[in-house]
Structure formats: structure tokens, C-alpha cells
Design a protein around this motif. Structure first.
Motif, PDB file in Angstrom:
ATOM      1  N   VAL A  20      16.857  94.494  -2.816  1.00  0.00           N
ATOM      2  CA  VAL A  20      16.747  93.156  -3.402  1.00  0.00           C
ATOM      3  C   VAL A  20      16.613  92.106  -2.302  1.00  0.00           C
ATOM      4  O   VAL A  20      15.741  91.220  -2.362  1.00  0.00           O
ATOM      5  CB  VAL A  20      17.965  92.832  -4.288  1.00  0.00           C
ATOM      6  N   ILE A  21      17.460  92.186  -1.271  1.00  0.00           N
ATOM      7  CA  ILE A  21      17.419  91.193  -0.196  1.00  0.00           C
ATOM      8  C   ILE A  21      16.076  91.246   0.523  1.00  0.00           C
ATOM      9  O   ILE A  21      15.475  90.203   0.827  1.00  0.00           O
ATOM     10  CB  ILE A  21      18.576  91.424   0.800  1.00  0.00           C
ATOM     11  N   GLU A  22      15.580  92.442   0.792  1.00  0.00           N
ATOM     12  CA  GLU A  22      14.287  92.572   1.456  1.00  0.00           C
ATOM     13  C   GLU A  22      13.160  91.999   0.603  1.00  0.00           C
ATOM     14  O   GLU A  22      12.254  91.339   1.119  1.00  0.00           O
ATOM     15  CB  GLU A  22      14.015  94.041   1.778  1.00  0.00           C
ATOM     16  N   LEU A  23      13.223  92.247  -0.696  1.00  0.00           N
ATOM     17  CA  LEU A  23      12.176  91.742  -1.586  1.00  0.00           C
ATOM     18  C   LEU A  23      12.252  90.235  -1.757  1.00  0.00           C
ATOM     19  O   LEU A  23      11.217  89.564  -1.868  1.00  0.00           O
ATOM     20  CB  LEU A  23      12.271  92.446  -2.947  1.00  0.00           C
ATOM     21  N   VAL A  24      13.461  89.692  -1.786  1.00  0.00           N
ATOM     22  CA  VAL A  24      13.604  88.232  -1.859  1.00  0.00           C
ATOM     23  C   VAL A  24      12.966  87.588  -0.633  1.00  0.00           C
ATOM     24  O   VAL A  24      12.260  86.579  -0.738  1.00  0.00           O
ATOM     25  CB  VAL A  24      15.093  87.829  -1.974  1.00  0.00           C
ATOM     26  N   ALA A  25      13.188  88.181   0.536  1.00  0.00           N
ATOM     27  CA  ALA A  25      12.586  87.653   1.761  1.00  0.00           C
ATOM     28  C   ALA A  25      11.059  87.763   1.721  1.00  0.00           C
ATOM     29  O   ALA A  25      10.346  86.864   2.178  1.00  0.00           O
ATOM     30  CB  ALA A  25      13.133  88.398   2.976  1.00  0.00           C
ATOM     31  N   GLU A  26      10.562  88.848   1.140  1.00  0.00           N
ATOM     32  CA  GLU A  26       9.123  89.104   1.118  1.00  0.00           C
ATOM     33  C   GLU A  26       8.399  88.337   0.015  1.00  0.00           C
ATOM     34  O   GLU A  26       7.312  87.777   0.236  1.00  0.00           O
ATOM     35  CB  GLU A  26       8.890  90.608   0.923  1.00  0.00           C
ATOM     36  N   MET A  27       9.005  88.291  -1.189  1.00  0.00           N
ATOM     37  CA  MET A  27       8.305  87.766  -2.352  1.00  0.00           C
ATOM     38  C   MET A  27       8.804  86.412  -2.824  1.00  0.00           C
ATOM     39  O   MET A  27       8.095  85.704  -3.529  1.00  0.00           O
ATOM     40  CB  MET A  27       8.451  88.767  -3.514  1.00  0.00           C
ATOM     41  N   GLY A  28      10.044  86.085  -2.491  1.00  0.00           N
ATOM     42  CA  GLY A  28      10.667  84.881  -3.034  1.00  0.00           C
ATOM     43  C   GLY A  28      11.607  85.235  -4.168  1.00  0.00           C
ATOM     44  O   GLY A  28      11.355  86.196  -4.922  1.00  0.00           O
ATOM     45  N   TYR A  29      12.691  84.488  -4.306  1.00  0.00           N
ATOM     46  CA  TYR A  29      13.736  84.803  -5.279  1.00  0.00           C
ATOM     47  C   TYR A  29      13.205  84.894  -6.704  1.00  0.00           C
ATOM     48  O   TYR A  29      13.530  85.816  -7.450  1.00  0.00           O
ATOM     49  CB  TYR A  29      14.834  83.734  -5.197  1.00  0.00           C
ATOM     50  N   GLU A  30      12.381  83.938  -7.110  1.00  0.00           N
ATOM     51  CA  GLU A  30      11.946  83.859  -8.505  1.00  0.00           C
ATOM     52  C   GLU A  30      10.969  84.963  -8.884  1.00  0.00           C
ATOM     53  O   GLU A  30      10.825  85.294 -10.061  1.00  0.00           O
ATOM     54  CB  GLU A  30      11.300  82.494  -8.771  1.00  0.00           C
ATOM     55  N   ARG A  31      10.297  85.574  -7.930  1.00  0.00           N
ATOM     56  CA  ARG A  31       9.230  86.534  -8.232  1.00  0.00           C
ATOM     57  C   ARG A  31       9.708  87.979  -8.297  1.00  0.00           C
ATOM     58  O   ARG A  31       8.995  88.852  -8.793  1.00  0.00           O
ATOM     59  CB  ARG A  31       8.113  86.413  -7.196  1.00  0.00           C
ATOM     60  N   ARG A  99      17.549  92.370  14.888  1.00  0.00           N
ATOM     61  CA  ARG A  99      17.151  93.249  13.794  1.00  0.00           C
ATOM     62  C   ARG A  99      17.047  92.494  12.464  1.00  0.00           C
ATOM     63  O   ARG A  99      18.026  91.955  11.963  1.00  0.00           O
ATOM     64  CB  ARG A  99      18.165  94.390  13.657  1.00  0.00           C
ATOM     65  N   GLY A 100      15.851  92.461  11.920  1.00  0.00           N
ATOM     66  CA  GLY A 100      15.621  91.813  10.631  1.00  0.00           C
ATOM     67  C   GLY A 100      15.861  90.316  10.637  1.00  0.00           C
ATOM     68  O   GLY A 100      16.112  89.717   9.580  1.00  0.00           O
ATOM     69  N   PHE A 101      15.740  89.678  11.808  1.00  0.00           N
ATOM     70  CA  PHE A 101      16.159  88.277  11.929  1.00  0.00           C
ATOM     71  C   PHE A 101      15.382  87.342  10.997  1.00  0.00           C
ATOM     72  O   PHE A 101      15.966  86.576  10.241  1.00  0.00           O
ATOM     73  CB  PHE A 101      16.018  87.805  13.380  1.00  0.00           C
ATOM     74  N   ARG A 102      14.055  87.383  11.054  1.00  0.00           N
ATOM     75  CA  ARG A 102      13.291  86.437  10.234  1.00  0.00           C
ATOM     76  C   ARG A 102      13.490  86.701   8.745  1.00  0.00           C
ATOM     77  O   ARG A 102      13.564  85.763   7.942  1.00  0.00           O
ATOM     78  CB  ARG A 102      11.804  86.482  10.578  1.00  0.00           C
ATOM     79  N   ASN A 103      13.614  87.962   8.348  1.00  0.00           N
ATOM     80  CA  ASN A 103      13.875  88.263   6.942  1.00  0.00           C
ATOM     81  C   ASN A 103      15.214  87.689   6.496  1.00  0.00           C
ATOM     82  O   ASN A 103      15.360  87.231   5.357  1.00  0.00           O
ATOM     83  CB  ASN A 103      13.851  89.768   6.700  1.00  0.00           C
ATOM     84  N   ARG A 104      16.224  87.715   7.391  1.00  0.00           N
ATOM     85  CA  ARG A 104      17.509  87.108   7.045  1.00  0.00           C
ATOM     86  C   ARG A 104      17.352  85.601   6.852  1.00  0.00           C
ATOM     87  O   ARG A 104      17.949  85.021   5.944  1.00  0.00           O
ATOM     88  CB  ARG A 104      18.547  87.387   8.139  1.00  0.00           C
ATOM     89  N   CYS A 105      16.532  84.984   7.694  1.00  0.00           N
ATOM     90  CA  CYS A 105      16.287  83.546   7.549  1.00  0.00           C
ATOM     91  C   CYS A 105      15.562  83.244   6.241  1.00  0.00           C
ATOM     92  O   CYS A 105      15.888  82.274   5.544  1.00  0.00           O
ATOM     93  CB  CYS A 105      15.473  83.023   8.733  1.00  0.00           C
ATOM     94  N   LEU A 106      14.568  84.067   5.906  1.00  0.00           N
ATOM     95  CA  LEU A 106      13.836  83.876   4.656  1.00  0.00           C
ATOM     96  C   LEU A 106      14.749  84.057   3.445  1.00  0.00           C
ATOM     97  O   LEU A 106      14.702  83.273   2.492  1.00  0.00           O
ATOM     98  CB  LEU A 106      12.668  84.860   4.581  1.00  0.00           C
ATOM     99  N   ALA A 107      15.586  85.093   3.475  1.00  0.00           N
ATOM    100  CA  ALA A 107      16.514  85.332   2.366  1.00  0.00           C
ATOM    101  C   ALA A 107      17.495  84.182   2.238  1.00  0.00           C
ATOM    102  O   ALA A 107      17.806  83.734   1.123  1.00  0.00           O
ATOM    103  CB  ALA A 107      17.255  86.655   2.577  1.00  0.00           C
TER     104      ALA A 107
END
Length: 211
Positions: A20-31, A99-107
Motif C-alpha cells: 500500500v505504501i509503495e503504491l501510494v508513493a507511485e500512484m497517489g493516495y486517491e488512485r 533506501r527508498g528515500f524519495r518514495n518515503r517523501c512521496l508517501a
């Protein structure tokens, strides 16, 4: 730690929540939808709904798990260092770990926006924010008491400035504003925090590796 922040999960459920966290970072929470999570985590929709009947329940559980891991890490760092400046430096290392830094920022950015419209998410977001405030404020207070730090404002305002700078830089990294990188964020934070605390401005002994 607050009872709502569940850290331990079994292997399959932990994999689902991490997805879920990875997908939120990739797609956005609402999507993000249940089928996206099922596919990403390698489980069937039926298995997913066995754990979480609704999308809202799944998103809340994922953010609670994510927040719980962050707060646990902060608590471990706070217990590791007696020296207040070493503690703050380690907290900065923790938030800027490669490790996973930008994805954590996006999430973070996605959950921050969603929490403005969702009371339960906002409560978890506040717990995460409090999890940051506690060790930073304790370190600042201890440094002042020992005569190591000097601040020109109140402790509360100094901590506010530190935390909001972390938030702002995470958003800048997530959106790639001005090409801000993990290494620049790391160095900027330590330099700025050292100035806020009346120390000699921090400079890197060795340049932080960029990512």
C-alpha cells in the motif's frame, strides 16, 4: 508507543501493508484500489478482503503500520545516544536514509494531503508528528540545560522550525523542486539545525553520497 500504531504483522499481512505504501508513493493516495494492492502484493482479492473488508480500512491499517515503524525507529534512536547533538544528527540520518528515500517523501506528501480530509488519518498523522517532536524537543532541552545549545527563541518555536523544515524539504524532494536531493537535504538540515541551536555551522567531514 500508542496502541493504534501496530508494528508487528505476519509475513503476508506485512507484505500487503508495505505494498500500500509503495503504491501510494507511485500512484497517489486517491488512485490506489484493492485490486492494485492485491496484484502488487501477490495475493487474491479474497485474501486481501479477509484481512481488510474495505479500502478505507486497508489504507488506515497501512498508514498505522508505516507510522508505527517510524515512531519505533525514533524511539530507538532517542535511547541510543546520551549526547543531544549526536542524537539529533542520528535523527537526521534516519529521516534521510537512502533506501527508498524519495518514495518515503512521496508517501508522506500523499498521506499529509489525505489526512487534511480524514479524521482517522489525521489522528495517525498527529501521532507521527508527535513521534518526531518528542525526541527533538528532549534533545534541545537537554542541550540547553547542559549549556551546549543556545537558542534565540523558545524551545517550542525552535522545535517547530526544525520539524517544518524537515517537512518542507521532504515535499521539495518528492516534487523534485530545484533538483533537491537526499544528500542536499541531509546537509542542509544539519547545517540549519546547528545554527538554530547556536552551534558552529555544521559542515560535512565527507560529502554525503547522492542518490
Amino acid at each position: 508507543m500508542d496502541a493504534a500504531l501496530e508494528v508487528r504483522t505476519d509475513g503476508q499481512r506485512g507484505r500487503i501493508l508495505a505494498s500500500v505504501i509503495e503504491l501510494v508513493a507511485e500512484m497517489g493516495y486517491e488512485r490506489v484500489r484493492l485490486r492494485d494492492v492485491a496484484k502488487h502484493s501477490g495475493v487474491s482479492i479474497g485474501t486481501l478482503q479477509h484481512y481488510y473488508e474495505t479500502r478505507d480500512g486497508l489504507m488506515l491499517a497501512a498508514f498505522a503500520h508505516h507510522t508505527g515503524k517510524i515512531v519505533k525507529g525514533l524511539e530507538e534512536i532517542a535511547a541510543r545516544h546520551r549526547d543531544p547533538w549526536d542524537r539529533i544528527r542520528d535523527l537526521v540520518e534516519y529521516i534521510t536514509h537512502p533506501r527508498g528515500f524519495r518514495n518515503r517523501c512521496l508517501a508522506f506528501m500523499e498521506f499529509a494531503a489525505a489526512s487534511a480530509r480524514d479524521k482517522e488519518l489525521r489522528r495517525l498523522f498527529e501521532l507521527q508528528y508527535d513521534g518526531w517532536r518528542a525526541p527533538v524537543q528532549a534533545a534541545v532541552e537537554e542541550g540547553l540545560a547542559a549549556g551546549v545549545f543556545r537558542v534565540v527563541s523558545t524551545v517550542e518555536e525552535t522545535v517547530d522550525l526544525i520539524l517544518t523544515q524537515i517537512d518542507g524539504l521532504e515535499i521539495a524532494v518528492a516534487t523534485r523542486i530545484s533538483g533537491l536531493t537526499r544528500a542536499r537535504m541531509h546537509d542542509s538540515l544539519l547545517r540549519s539545525i546547528s545554527v538554530h541551536l547556536g552551534l558552529t555551522p555544521w559542515t560535512p567531514g565527507h560529502g554525503a553520497a547522492d542518490t
